[in-house]
Write a protein that holds these residues in place. Sequence first.
Motif, mmCIF file in Angstrom:
data_model
loop_
_atom_site.group_PDB
_atom_site.id
_atom_site.type_symbol
_atom_site.label_atom_id
_atom_site.label_comp_id
_atom_site.label_asym_id
_atom_site.label_seq_id
_atom_site.Cartn_x
_atom_site.Cartn_y
_atom_site.Cartn_z
ATOM 1 N N ARG A 80 1.004 -1.132 -0.252
ATOM 2 C CA ARG A 80 0.067 -0.242 -0.082
ATOM 3 C C ARG A 80 0.944 0.740 0.045
ATOM 4 N NH1 ARG A 80 -4.685 -0.354 4.219
ATOM 5 N NH2 ARG A 80 -5.300 0.896 3.017
ATOM 6 N N GLU A 81 0.192 2.043 -1.062
ATOM 7 C CA GLU A 81 1.340 3.479 -0.645
ATOM 8 C C GLU A 81 0.403 4.240 0.033
ATOM 9 O OE1 GLU A 81 1.901 6.444 -4.820
ATOM 10 O OE2 GLU A 81 3.599 4.583 -4.266
ATOM 11 N N PHE A 82 1.042 4.897 0.323
ATOM 12 C CA PHE A 82 0.234 6.014 1.906
ATOM 13 C C PHE A 82 1.201 7.809 2.224
ATOM 14 C CE2 PHE A 82 1.415 2.338 3.713
ATOM 15 C CZ PHE A 82 -0.729 1.849 4.571
ATOM 16 N N LEU A 83 1.393 8.596 2.246
ATOM 17 C CA LEU A 83 1.591 9.934 1.869
ATOM 18 C C LEU A 83 1.189 10.139 3.335
ATOM 19 C CD1 LEU A 83 2.095 11.968 -0.534
ATOM 20 C CD2 LEU A 83 -0.149 13.047 0.739
ATOM 21 N N VAL A 84 2.050 10.653 3.713
ATOM 22 C CA VAL A 84 2.772 10.903 5.178
ATOM 23 C C VAL A 84 3.856 12.147 5.509
ATOM 24 C CG1 VAL A 84 5.292 9.878 4.322
ATOM 25 C CG2 VAL A 84 4.089 9.748 7.254
ATOM 26 N N LYS A 85 3.351 13.001 7.131
ATOM 27 C CA LYS A 85 3.884 14.043 7.437
ATOM 28 C C LYS A 85 4.690 13.709 8.752
ATOM 29 C CE LYS A 85 0.057 17.025 5.553
ATOM 30 N NZ LYS A 85 -1.102 18.358 6.368
ATOM 31 N N ARG A 86 5.825 13.977 8.693
ATOM 32 C CA ARG A 86 6.896 13.777 9.851
ATOM 33 C C ARG A 86 7.491 14.511 10.360
ATOM 34 N NH1 ARG A 86 9.291 10.297 5.662
ATOM 35 N NH2 ARG A 86 8.123 8.457 5.184
ATOM 36 N N ILE A 87 7.063 14.514 11.695
ATOM 37 C CA ILE A 87 7.587 15.945 12.842
ATOM 38 C C ILE A 87 8.353 15.582 14.023
ATOM 39 C CG2 ILE A 87 5.837 17.690 13.434
ATOM 40 C CD1 ILE A 87 3.793 17.218 12.172
ATOM 41 N N PRO A 88 9.219 16.305 13.882
ATOM 42 C CA PRO A 88 9.920 16.315 15.334
ATOM 43 C C PRO A 88 8.615 16.698 16.776
ATOM 44 C CG PRO A 88 10.373 17.486 14.456
ATOM 45 C CD PRO A 88 9.504 17.019 13.309
ATOM 46 N N ILE A 101 2.334 11.439 10.330
ATOM 47 C CA ILE A 101 0.836 10.940 10.257
ATOM 48 C C ILE A 101 0.104 10.880 8.835
ATOM 49 C CG2 ILE A 101 -1.586 12.726 10.386
ATOM 50 C CD1 ILE A 101 -0.344 14.404 12.723
ATOM 51 N N PHE A 102 -0.345 10.127 8.868
ATOM 52 C CA PHE A 102 0.060 9.156 6.861
ATOM 53 C C PHE A 102 -1.960 8.307 6.604
ATOM 54 C CE2 PHE A 102 1.315 6.050 10.105
ATOM 55 C CZ PHE A 102 0.402 4.729 9.795
ATOM 56 N N ARG A 103 -1.581 8.748 5.410
ATOM 57 C CA ARG A 103 -3.159 8.096 5.045
ATOM 58 C C ARG A 103 -2.923 7.762 3.805
ATOM 59 N NH1 ARG A 103 -8.411 12.006 4.170
ATOM 60 N NH2 ARG A 103 -9.233 10.606 6.742
ATOM 61 N N ASP A 104 -3.910 6.515 3.267
ATOM 62 C CA ASP A 104 -3.797 5.900 2.000
ATOM 63 C C ASP A 104 -4.489 6.927 0.819
ATOM 64 O OD1 ASP A 104 -4.624 4.158 -0.488
ATOM 65 O OD2 ASP A 104 -4.024 2.971 1.337
ATOM 66 N N ARG A 105 -2.694 6.706 -0.216
ATOM 67 C CA ARG A 105 -3.482 7.256 -1.194
ATOM 68 C C ARG A 105 -4.436 7.528 -1.950
ATOM 69 N NH1 ARG A 105 1.322 8.635 -5.084
ATOM 70 N NH2 ARG A 105 0.370 10.384 -5.165
ATOM 71 N N THR A 106 -5.047 5.861 -2.138
ATOM 72 C CA THR A 106 -6.163 5.535 -2.441
ATOM 73 C C THR A 106 -7.010 6.259 -1.800
ATOM 74 O OG1 THR A 106 -5.571 3.798 -3.668
ATOM 75 C CG2 THR A 106 -7.833 3.986 -3.333
#
Length: 570
Positions: A80-88, A101-106
Motif C-alpha cells: 500500500r502506498e501512503f502520503l505521510v507527514k513526519r514531525i519532530p 501522520i499518514f493516509r492511504d493515497r487511494t
Amino acid sequence: MQLKNVILRPVFELMDEGVIAVDKEGKLIGINKKAELYLDLKYKDNIRQDIREIIRNTKLIDVLVEGKKQLNEKFSYNNREFLVKRIPIIENDEIIAAIAIFRDRTEINQMNKKRIEDKGYIEILDTLLNTVNEWSVVVDEEGIITMMSEAYKEFTNSPDAVGKHVTEVIENTRMHIVVKTGLKEVGDIQKIQGNKMIAMRVPIKKGDKIIGAVGKVMFKDLGDFHIVKQKVLELEKELEYYKNEVIDDRSAKYTFDSIIGNTGKMEELKKIGARVAKSKSNVIITGESGTGKELFAHSIHNASNRKFGPFVRLNCAAIPSELLESELFGYEEGAFTGAKKGGKKGKFEIANGGTILLDEIGDMPLNMQAKLLRVIQEKEFESVGGNTVKDLDVRIIASTNKNLKKLVEEKRFREDFYYRLNVVRFDLPPLRERKEDIKELAIFLKNKLTKKLGIYVEDISKKALKYLENYDWPGNIRELENVIERALNLLDVELTIEPHHLPKRVTSEKISKIYSSDKKLKAVLDEIEKEMIIEYLKRNKGNKNQTAKALGISRVSLYKKLEKHDIKDI
C-alpha cells in the motif's frame, strides 16, 4: 512522556489519519486504531519496540536525528502506498519524540474526487435555485442555511442569509422542525410579511440520517393557488366531457351486471342475452320508453366477441330523413352542396368490426329501410356520391318502443326488413310488471345521483319505498330516476328521503290505498267503480242522466250500479 502519551492517545483516536509516535530512542510509544488498521499491527504487542524492527524502511529515525519536518512524503508498506507527514517533537531545544501522520493515497484520491463531484452538484443546484426565479432554501441538520435562491434572499431582504439559522431569516418557518421530525410537509400555509403563501418542506436523508432539508414556496399568494385550482377543475371537467364524448361515440359502457333486477323475467332475459351475444345474429329490443333498451344493447356488445370493437349509436328519429343516408353511409367530397372537404365517414363505416345500435328503428323512412335491407343482405355499402363498394362487418341491434308488427300491417314498415332484423327479439318488461325490483333500483339510483350531485344521503325511508313500489311508473326507470333526483334536490337537513320529498302523483292516497291492500282484482275494480260513480254524481250535482253520459254507460246500467254499490242520492 508516559503521562503525555495517556493524554494524547484519545486525541489521536479522533483523527481520521493514521498516527504513530516514537520516543527519542526510536521506540514506539503511541499508535491509533487507524494506523493499526493501515499497518496491520497491534499497539499492545509492539509498545516500546524499536520502530526500525516494526517498519524497516521508516524515516522517523531521520527526523529524530535531524530535527526537520518531512511533509507530503510517500512511503510504501504491505503493498500500500501512503502520503505521510513526519514531525519532530522539540522541548527546551531537545528532540524528545517524533510522530508520523499518514493516509492511504487511494482514500485521498477518492476524497478529492468526491469533493470535485460535490462541488459540481452544488454548482448545479445553485444554478437551479437561481435561474427560474424560485423561492427556495436549503438548511443543514442544525437548521443553518447552506443555500438560498437569490429571489428568496431579495424577498426576505437577507443578502447574507447563508450561515444564519433559518428562523433568523424566514418568518414563521418550520424548516428546523422538519429537520428534527424527518416528516415531509406539503401544502402548508405560511404567512411571510403579511402574505399568505403555500410552502413545501422535505427532509434530506443520507441513509437513515437526516442531514438537512429543502424548502420551496409553491404559491407566493393564496390567490395564485385558487386561480390554478380553478383552472385544474375546468381542465378536469373538459377532460371528463371529452372522455364521455369518446365513450358515447365509440364504446359501450354497460354490461349485464349493470342491469338491476332479479325478477324471473329479467333474469331470463339477461341469461338469454349473454348467450345470444356470442352469435353474429341481428337483434331487436322492444319495450316502452325508459325500460333500459340501450342498456341492454350495451350489455350484448360487451358480452360478444366484438367487445373490443367500436359500439356506435344512431337515433333514427332524431335525424331528418334527407340526412339519414349520409349519416349512415357517409359521403364523398363534393357529393352535395355543403359537403365537407375530404368527405365524411358514416356510422356503418365507423362501426366496422363492432356493433351499431339503430335506436327508434320504427321511425326509419321506408326508402332507407330498402337501402339498409340491401346492406344487411350483401354486407357491403357505398357512401353518398361514391362509386366504391366497401365491405362491412357489423352486427346490427335495433330498438324501438313501437309495435313493429302493427306497423308492418299498416304498410309503414317493410315486412322483409322486419324479418331480417327480427332474428332474436328481446321484449323488456315495463317497471310496473317488475315491482320487486323497484327497491333495489331506487337505492342504486340514489347512490348514483348522490355521487353526481355531490349530496350526502343515507337512505330512503320504508314508507317512501312503499309509495315508490305502489306507483304505476308510466315513464318506467327513467321516471323513477327523475323522481329520485327531484327528492334529493328537495332535501334540506334531512339525510333520508321521506314521502314528502316525492311528487303528489306518487304519493296519491288513492293509489297507495289500492296497491298497499291485499284485495283481489274484482274487489279493487268494484271500489274504483264506486268511487268514480260518486265523484261524477257530485260533479253533475246528482243528475243521473248527465252522470251516465259522462261515464259512457246507459242510464239503466247506472241505476244497476247504484243499487249494486248501495249509493244513495247525492
